[in-house]
Design a protein around this motif. Sequence first.
Motif, PDB file in Angstrom:
ATOM      1  N   ASN A 213      50.137  35.596  47.323  1.00 50.20           N
ATOM      2  CA  ASN A 213      51.354  36.400  47.470  1.00 50.20           C
ATOM      3  C   ASN A 213      52.354  36.114  46.354  1.00 50.20           C
ATOM      4  O   ASN A 213      53.079  37.019  45.923  1.00 50.20           O
ATOM      5  N   ALA A 214      52.409  34.877  45.875  1.00 46.32           N
ATOM      6  CA  ALA A 214      53.271  34.579  44.724  1.00 46.32           C
ATOM      7  C   ALA A 214      52.834  35.381  43.508  1.00 46.32           C
ATOM      8  O   ALA A 214      53.671  35.863  42.723  1.00 46.32           O
ATOM      9  N   ALA A 215      51.512  35.558  43.340  1.00 46.01           N
ATOM     10  CA  ALA A 215      51.002  36.374  42.235  1.00 46.01           C
ATOM     11  C   ALA A 215      51.385  37.837  42.421  1.00 46.01           C
ATOM     12  O   ALA A 215      51.742  38.528  41.453  1.00 46.01           O
ATOM     13  N   ARG A 216      51.296  38.314  43.643  1.00 46.19           N
ATOM     14  CA  ARG A 216      51.700  39.711  43.910  1.00 46.19           C
ATOM     15  C   ARG A 216      53.189  39.908  43.649  1.00 46.19           C
ATOM     16  O   ARG A 216      53.608  40.932  43.091  1.00 46.19           O
ATOM     17  N   VAL A 244      45.186  32.958  39.469  1.00 47.32           N
ATOM     18  CA  VAL A 244      45.145  33.930  40.569  1.00 47.32           C
ATOM     19  C   VAL A 244      45.767  35.247  40.131  1.00 47.32           C
ATOM     20  O   VAL A 244      45.245  36.332  40.433  1.00 47.32           O
ATOM     21  N   TYR A 245      46.880  35.184  39.400  1.00 47.39           N
ATOM     22  CA  TYR A 245      47.525  36.405  38.913  1.00 47.39           C
ATOM     23  C   TYR A 245      46.588  37.187  37.998  1.00 47.39           C
ATOM     24  O   TYR A 245      46.420  38.405  38.134  1.00 47.39           O
ATOM     25  N   ARG A 246      45.944  36.490  37.089  1.00 42.36           N
ATOM     26  CA  ARG A 246      45.034  37.141  36.146  1.00 42.36           C
ATOM     27  C   ARG A 246      43.813  37.732  36.857  1.00 42.36           C
ATOM     28  O   ARG A 246      43.329  38.798  36.491  1.00 42.36           O
ATOM     29  N   SER A 247      43.323  37.039  37.897  1.00 44.87           N
ATOM     30  CA  SER A 247      42.179  37.544  38.649  1.00 44.87           C
ATOM     31  C   SER A 247      42.541  38.776  39.470  1.00 44.87           C
ATOM     32  O   SER A 247      41.733  39.683  39.643  1.00 44.87           O
ATOM     33  N   VAL A 446      39.083  32.973  42.340  1.00 48.74           N
ATOM     34  CA  VAL A 446      39.440  33.499  41.025  1.00 48.74           C
ATOM     35  C   VAL A 446      38.189  34.043  40.350  1.00 48.74           C
ATOM     36  O   VAL A 446      37.064  33.685  40.696  1.00 48.74           O
ATOM     37  N   GLN A 447      38.412  34.952  39.387  1.00 50.59           N
ATOM     38  CA  GLN A 447      37.303  35.667  38.776  1.00 50.59           C
ATOM     39  C   GLN A 447      37.432  35.669  37.257  1.00 50.59           C
ATOM     40  O   GLN A 447      38.513  35.512  36.709  1.00 50.59           O
ATOM     41  N   ARG A 448      36.302  35.865  36.615  1.00 52.84           N
ATOM     42  CA  ARG A 448      36.277  36.001  35.161  1.00 52.84           C
ATOM     43  C   ARG A 448      36.757  37.404  34.797  1.00 52.84           C
ATOM     44  O   ARG A 448      36.207  38.395  35.272  1.00 52.84           O
ATOM     45  N   ARG A 449      37.788  37.468  33.970  1.00 51.44           N
ATOM     46  CA  ARG A 449      38.357  38.742  33.542  1.00 51.44           C
ATOM     47  C   ARG A 449      38.473  38.752  32.026  1.00 51.44           C
ATOM     48  O   ARG A 449      38.379  37.713  31.366  1.00 51.44           O
ATOM     49  N   GLY A 450      38.734  39.913  31.465  1.00 45.95           N
ATOM     50  CA  GLY A 450      38.999  39.993  30.036  1.00 45.95           C
ATOM     51  C   GLY A 450      40.435  39.612  29.743  1.00 45.95           C
ATOM     52  O   GLY A 450      41.219  39.296  30.623  1.00 45.95           O
ATOM     53  N   GLY A 451      40.789  39.662  28.482  1.00 44.47           N
ATOM     54  CA  GLY A 451      42.159  39.366  28.101  1.00 44.47           C
ATOM     55  C   GLY A 451      42.308  37.975  27.527  1.00 44.47           C
ATOM     56  O   GLY A 451      41.402  37.141  27.579  1.00 44.47           O
ATOM     57  N   SER A 452      43.470  37.699  26.985  1.00 45.46           N
ATOM     58  CA  SER A 452      43.741  36.474  26.243  1.00 45.46           C
ATOM     59  C   SER A 452      44.149  35.349  27.193  1.00 45.46           C
ATOM     60  O   SER A 452      45.095  35.486  27.967  1.00 45.46           O
ATOM     61  N   LEU A 453      43.449  34.207  27.118  1.00 40.85           N
ATOM     62  CA  LEU A 453      43.715  33.084  28.012  1.00 40.85           C
ATOM     63  C   LEU A 453      43.401  31.779  27.299  1.00 40.85           C
ATOM     64  O   LEU A 453      42.348  31.626  26.679  1.00 40.85           O
ATOM     65  N   VAL A 476      36.774  31.398  35.059  1.00 37.38           N
ATOM     66  CA  VAL A 476      37.634  32.507  34.629  1.00 37.38           C
ATOM     67  C   VAL A 476      37.517  32.830  33.150  1.00 37.38           C
ATOM     68  O   VAL A 476      38.068  33.837  32.695  1.00 37.38           O
ATOM     69  N   GLY A 477      36.835  31.990  32.353  1.00 38.84           N
ATOM     70  CA  GLY A 477      36.722  32.252  30.924  1.00 38.84           C
ATOM     71  C   GLY A 477      37.914  31.727  30.153  1.00 38.84           C
ATOM     72  O   GLY A 477      38.612  30.820  30.589  1.00 38.84           O
ATOM     73  N   GLY A 478      38.152  32.289  28.974  1.00 34.96           N
ATOM     74  CA  GLY A 478      39.249  31.864  28.130  1.00 34.96           C
ATOM     75  C   GLY A 478      38.819  30.842  27.092  1.00 34.96           C
ATOM     76  O   GLY A 478      37.629  30.585  26.887  1.00 34.96           O
ATOM     77  N   THR A 479      39.786  30.247  26.419  1.00 36.99           N
ATOM     78  CA  THR A 479      39.573  29.246  25.386  1.00 36.99           C
ATOM     79  C   THR A 479      40.078  27.897  25.868  1.00 36.99           C
ATOM     80  O   THR A 479      41.209  27.797  26.369  1.00 36.99           O
TER      81      THR A 479
END
Length: 522
Positions: A213-216, A244-247, A446-453, A476-479
């Motif tokens: 809910n904080a992410a929402r 969580v927000y990114r997922s 949480v899930q693997r998504r695209g975008g910069s992380l 989740v991926g990222g660097t």
Amino acid sequence: MTEHGLLTGRAVAAAAASAVTLTALIAGSPAATADSGQALPSVTWRSCPAYSDEVIRSLAVTDEQRRTFRALLGRMECGTVSVPLDYRKPGGRQITIAITRVKAIDRKHRLGSLALNPGGPGASGYLFPLQIASMNQTNAKLNDRYDLIGFDPRGVGYSTKVDCPAPQGQGVPPQPGPLPEETAKLVHESGVAANKACGVFDPAFLGQLTTQNAARDLDRARIALGERKLSFLGISWGTWLGAVYRSTFPDSVGRMFLDSVAPVNFRLDDFEDGHAAGTERHFPRMAAWIAERNGTYGLGSTAKQVRATVLALGRAYDEQPRRYSDWEMVADGATVAMLAIQSAPDWPQVAQAFKEMRDESDTAPPALRGLLGQGTLQRPPAGAPERFNATAGQAVFCNEDPSRLNFSDAWATYQRRLERNPVTGRASRFSAQCAGWSLPVQKIKVQRRGGSLVLAGHRYEAVSLYEWTKQMHSAVGGTVFTVADDVHGSVLRVPDCAAELVSYFTTGRIDRGCDGTPVPAK
């Protein structure tokens, strides 16, 4: 994790998440929000609070930093965003999320808004943009091209909150020395009673205090600010919020930097076990540093000898706890263990404390007081914003933590922790954790998504273990950005590391790591 938590600092707490399905929610884009039949959120701007110099000092702002802090305060805008208490009922009860904004200096080359979270859960981020930007000149460059956004998560500070009543009675008074099983049972029973009383105090509100809910709420703030994407910088528990927000809202996220990464599958008992194991694993670094300075401290000329000295000191203080004429704290084996878990910047003072504790004295060793004497909570000055809300912290942890151990399991877990970590295990506390919490567990994945992380893990850290960064990366991926120190959330405090962070938010590019906080030379 703030100074408090997944925290920050010398005290530690925990986290995990929400079972409400995403399809039942208001989606994170303006178009989807409009399709749901709900009005687009907006910011209700209002005058900012005024703060005295005493209040500013209480926020860990030094006298040298105060002028910059006040200049930023003069540019800060304050407002609230209305959000549903329960996102399954978007037309139901509404609560408010308090936000702040410091607009980018270079409006012509502005890159958007950057939301900042210091950790927790339960920690306030309302003034965090000012604290960051006044910390050093490198951090201040974040404000050149970004609007800096602070916020109090639901349940905290200037946002809508509730505070559970204080537990009845005085609880179980702490006793020096090893914890007897019968006392541990009383501690557990007292904690269960407090958790039960809190959980039923306002379940409609407390049950909605989750990272999900904080992410929402954060995405509602993004829409209210008129941003297509929101960049994010989170530390400690703030890394879990960011993941969580990114997922949940992958199309809403710009650039994201997460420092001292939280575990992916959070349980309080696993967190405490990991922290104890991490401190035990890294204690030899401290012991080797002390051994190289045996002429100064006299604790042993090898890491093995220093370890033996510290173990013997802990046993001696457990057998005969020390009471001092000038200090209310009683020193025992847990005090020795607390010294043994300190990070590298404090090693000289730790070694001096060990040296002083070997001598008989009626007064507290000065180095010991210098390190642990600030542990007593002090009443904040009048007009100070709430820095941490214990009810929100407990609710978020317990709503997401599936362990909730009964006494037998909690006691067995604690005993194993002591056995496996003879030097540092006594620094961990025995508690009921979330046993007795009456609200249902809400799981988050949480899930693997695209975008910069970017995920910043600290090689030798014990609060947020380096392996947790690797786990989060797999999820989740990222660097992965490796910081070669043991200091929780240190990136912003080390100019060379902060320069990498600022460069990342400006260009989207980053190297693979930095040295972090240096080990003391003396």
